[in-house]
Design a protein around this motif. Structure first.
Motif, PDB file in Angstrom:
ATOM      1  N   THR A 186       0.821  -1.212   0.000  1.00  0.00           N
ATOM      2  CA  THR A 186       0.000   0.000   0.000  1.00  0.00           C
ATOM      3  C   THR A 186       0.853   1.258   0.000  1.00  0.00           C
ATOM      4  OG1 THR A 186      -0.171  -0.179   2.408  1.00  0.00           O
ATOM      5  CG2 THR A 186      -1.999  -1.045   1.102  1.00  0.00           C
ATOM      6  N   ARG A 187       2.101   1.120   0.439  1.00  0.00           N
ATOM      7  CA  ARG A 187       2.991   2.280   0.494  1.00  0.00           C
ATOM      8  C   ARG A 187       3.871   2.423  -0.738  1.00  0.00           C
ATOM      9  NH1 ARG A 187       1.040   1.121   4.961  1.00  0.00           N
ATOM     10  NH2 ARG A 187       0.933   2.528   6.746  1.00  0.00           N
ATOM     11  N   THR A 188       3.912   1.392  -1.573  1.00  0.00           N
ATOM     12  CA  THR A 188       4.763   1.471  -2.764  1.00  0.00           C
ATOM     13  C   THR A 188       4.019   2.005  -3.989  1.00  0.00           C
ATOM     14  OG1 THR A 188       4.293  -0.867  -3.233  1.00  0.00           O
ATOM     15  CG2 THR A 188       6.338  -0.362  -2.057  1.00  0.00           C
ATOM     16  N   SER A 190       2.300   4.806  -4.483  1.00  0.00           N
ATOM     17  CA  SER A 190       2.604   6.212  -4.764  1.00  0.00           C
ATOM     18  C   SER A 190       4.028   6.366  -5.285  1.00  0.00           C
ATOM     19  CB  SER A 190       2.416   7.055  -3.500  1.00  0.00           C
ATOM     20  OG  SER A 190       3.239   6.581  -2.452  1.00  0.00           O
ATOM     21  N   SER A 243      11.292   3.002  -4.682  1.00  0.00           N
ATOM     22  CA  SER A 243      10.171   2.096  -4.935  1.00  0.00           C
ATOM     23  C   SER A 243      10.638   0.646  -4.950  1.00  0.00           C
ATOM     24  CB  SER A 243       9.482   2.449  -6.252  1.00  0.00           C
ATOM     25  OG  SER A 243      10.395   2.426  -7.318  1.00  0.00           O
ATOM     26  N   TYR A 246      11.753  -0.493  -1.162  1.00  0.00           N
ATOM     27  CA  TYR A 246      10.640  -0.773  -0.254  1.00  0.00           C
ATOM     28  C   TYR A 246       9.807  -1.968  -0.718  1.00  0.00           C
ATOM     29  CZ  TYR A 246      11.650   3.458   2.368  1.00  0.00           C
ATOM     30  OH  TYR A 246      12.265   4.403   3.144  1.00  0.00           O
ATOM     31  N   GLN A 313       1.322  -3.138  -8.322  1.00  0.00           N
ATOM     32  CA  GLN A 313       1.285  -1.736  -7.914  1.00  0.00           C
ATOM     33  C   GLN A 313       1.852  -0.858  -9.018  1.00  0.00           C
ATOM     34  OE1 GLN A 313      -0.091  -0.552  -5.007  1.00  0.00           O
ATOM     35  NE2 GLN A 313      -0.734  -2.657  -4.767  1.00  0.00           N
TER      36      GLN A 313
END
Length: 586
Positions: A186-188, A190, A243, A246, A313
């Motif tokens: 969920t954090r990658t 963006s 990116s 992480y 993602q």
């Protein structure tokens, strides 16, 4: 929350794209089920074979039978896996081809306002690089996501059948792995989106630099360009590393959890065998072997799925950029009852026309022009006064904000764009030629033209001489945008196009700006013949070329401040007089 909602919308769009390939998706699911079933049956056969060795006398005939079963199962599994890959490739590249085609088709229908306001390189990057990234993520999703989920569910069910206590322990530890994967994924999103945006910026910069390399070298701007490139490249490197770093955390962290699960299963199973009767479960070495194999198969998809989620993602971020272009409002479509403009005489009227590119900066206001059939209208004025804008409005590349433009009494918003533009022949200062032969480029306006017609048009445009001097004459292949021709030769070919089709109205925007003086004199006489009886709009900076115009419109700040014939405007002693004399001042 907005990002999550955006991702959901993109996923829905992707699923909608997949609807046309339901049959192939069904085949993919079938092959995935066979592949997973084969992978799960083999450990059972191995476990039974081990039991024939561990307990009692070794039964070689029984072992031989199980090995035959194993061989057949592996063969079927390999074939289904091969077919699965073929089907998934078919789905993926068909879907990406559809998206790329949809995007390219939509780009051709976008208003010039959008294209003028966005770097061409970024648009190209979305249609090529972003679609490729999307294809990679989608392929991984089809290849590994479904089979991974199916493997997890099937192995868990079989583990509960073999040893429900061990299976329960595995099931309880599973959410920890899923939580880690979701937390990172969920954090990658963006980060991947930012990487795609910077990649588009870099592509736009390279496209701009390559397309204008002569200017760059002429002004010795190589070092400045390298500094700018290094800055953008540095940001892209940093964003890509962030990116990737992480997203790559998911695999080792889930592997660590999965290794703990495997160790727990091995220890619990071994203790159950060493101390029989402690647990109310009949257990043996063969079942433990099968169970350990299932544990490996159960945990392995988690590692793959976390990698897939990372790629997805990236794919979703890239798909979002593609859909942004596709969702951009197209130019106002032709009205349902739009007429087809035929038998045009060439009467053009501007009725109180107002237009501006941006709402805060007015350009043309209250413009009125009445052009009669066959008249030659010259449009002159300083840079930025609205000359080219007038051409854009005539061709309906832009629609007026107020008032109307009529051709033979028909508001051009009430006729089809294609029929309007077919009745104009346009030669611009900026030439455009496609990759292909000289003949193909000339025949763009009249694809069914004969060789004789093409040669005759080239002679009238004074292009025939240089064409026959080329190695293959009219069959000479020219590079993109006529890169292997001089600017003057390219402009002569563009003039030849118009000579070939000769529509009832002409637009000449600095049509001879790149041609030598002697050739220009010949072209001017050819133009005079071509314009005979045709309504012509001539934009010129060299005022000596428009002295014979029927009407000269002098523009300044989007308004016509003077109009009349050359002699009348000179006698008036106003703005045109100063403009004309300034070109001959010593």
């Amino acid at each position: 929350m907005e990002k999550s909602a955006s991702q959901k919308q993109i996923l829905k769009r992707i699923l909608k794209q997949l609807k046309g390939y339901t049959f192939y998706i069904f085949l993919s699911i079938l092959m995935a089920v066979i592949t997973v079933a084969g992978n799960l049956i083999v450990p059972i056969f191995f476990g039974e074979a081990i039991n024939l060795i561990v307990y009692g006398n070794t039964d070689f005939s029984g072992i031989y039978v199980y090995f035959i079963y194993i061989g057949i199962t592996i063969a079927v599994t390999c074939i289904s896996q091969w077919l699965l890959n073929i089907i998934n490739n078919k789905i993926t590249y068909s879907v990406t081809a559809d998206i790329r085609r949809e995007a390219f088709e939509h780009i051709q229908n976008l208003p010039l306002k959008y294209l003028d306001g966005h770097p061409y390189g970024d648009i190209v990057s979305r249609n090529i690089a972003d679609v490729d990234q999307f294809a990679d993520g989608l392929l991984m999703g089809f290849t590994q996501l479904f089979t991974g989920v199916l493997t997890i569910v099937a192995t868990l069910v079989l583990m509960f059948i073999l040893n429900w206590i061990v299976a329960l322990a595995v099931f309880i530890l599973t959410p920890l792995s899923l939580f880690i994967a979701r937390f990172i994924a969920t954090r990658t999103y963006s980060m991947f989106k930012k990487t795609s945006e910077i990649r588009g910026e870099q592509t736009a910069m390279i496209d701009e630099m390559v397309g204008n390399l002569k200017v760059v070298q002429a002004f010795s701007h190589e070092d400045e360009n390298m500094e700018k490139f290094d800055e953008v490249n540095g940001r892209l490197t940093k964003a890509s590393l962030n990116s990737t770093f992480y997203s790559s955390l998911t695999n080792p962290t889930t592997r660590f959890v999965n290794s703990l699960v495997y160790a727990a299963v091995a220890l619990a199973g071994a203790l159950t065998i060493i101390y029989p009767g402690v647990l109310p479960i009949a257990f043996n070495v063969g079942k433990l072997s099968t169970l350990l194999s299932y544990t490996n198969q159960y945990t392995k998809p988690f590692n793959e799925i976390t990698g897939v989620i990372t790629e997805l993602q990236n794919a979703i971020a890239c798909a979002g950029r593609i859909y942004e272009v596709i969702d951009e409002p197209a130019q106002i479509p032709d009205a349902k009852d739009a007429k087809t403009l035929t038998d045009v005489n060439g009467n053009v009227v501007f009725n109180d026309v107002s237009f501006s590119y941006t709402a805060d900066r007015k350009l043309i206001e209250g413009l009125n022009i009445n052009v009669k059939e066959g008249q030659r209208i010259a449009i002159v004025g300083p840079t930025g006064c609205g000359k080219t804008t007038l051409i854009n409005l005539l061709m309906r590349f832009y629609d007026v904000d107020g008032g109307s433009i009529c051709v033979d009494g028909n508001d051009i918003r009430e006729v089809t764009r294609s029929s309007l533009r077919r009745n104009y022949g346009m030669v611009l200062q900026d030439t455009w030629l496609k990759s292909g032969t000289i003949k193909q480029n000339i025949a763009m306006g009249k694809p069914d033209a004969t060789d004789e017609e093409i040669i005759e048009a080239a002679k009238k445009a004074h292009a025939h001489k240089f064409i026959i001097q080329l190695e293959k004459g009219y069959d000479t292949y020219i590079a993109e945008d006529g890169g292997n021709l001089s600017q003057g030769q390219k402009q002569l070919l563009c003039i030849t196009r118009i000579m070939l089709c000769l529509p009832p109205m002409l637009i000449l925007d600095e049509a001879t700006s790149s041609i030598d003086t002697r050739t220009e004199l010949n072209i001017q006489s050819a133009f005079a013949q071509m314009m005979e009886g045709r309504t012509s709009f001539i934009v010129a900076h060299r005022l000596s070329t428009i002295k014979n115009a029927d009407l000269i419109l002098v523009m300044k700040d989007g308004k016509i401040i003077e109009q009349g014939k050359h002699e009348e405007l000179i006698a008036l002693g106003g703005f045109y007089n100063k403009l004309y004399n300034s070109q001959f001042a010593v």
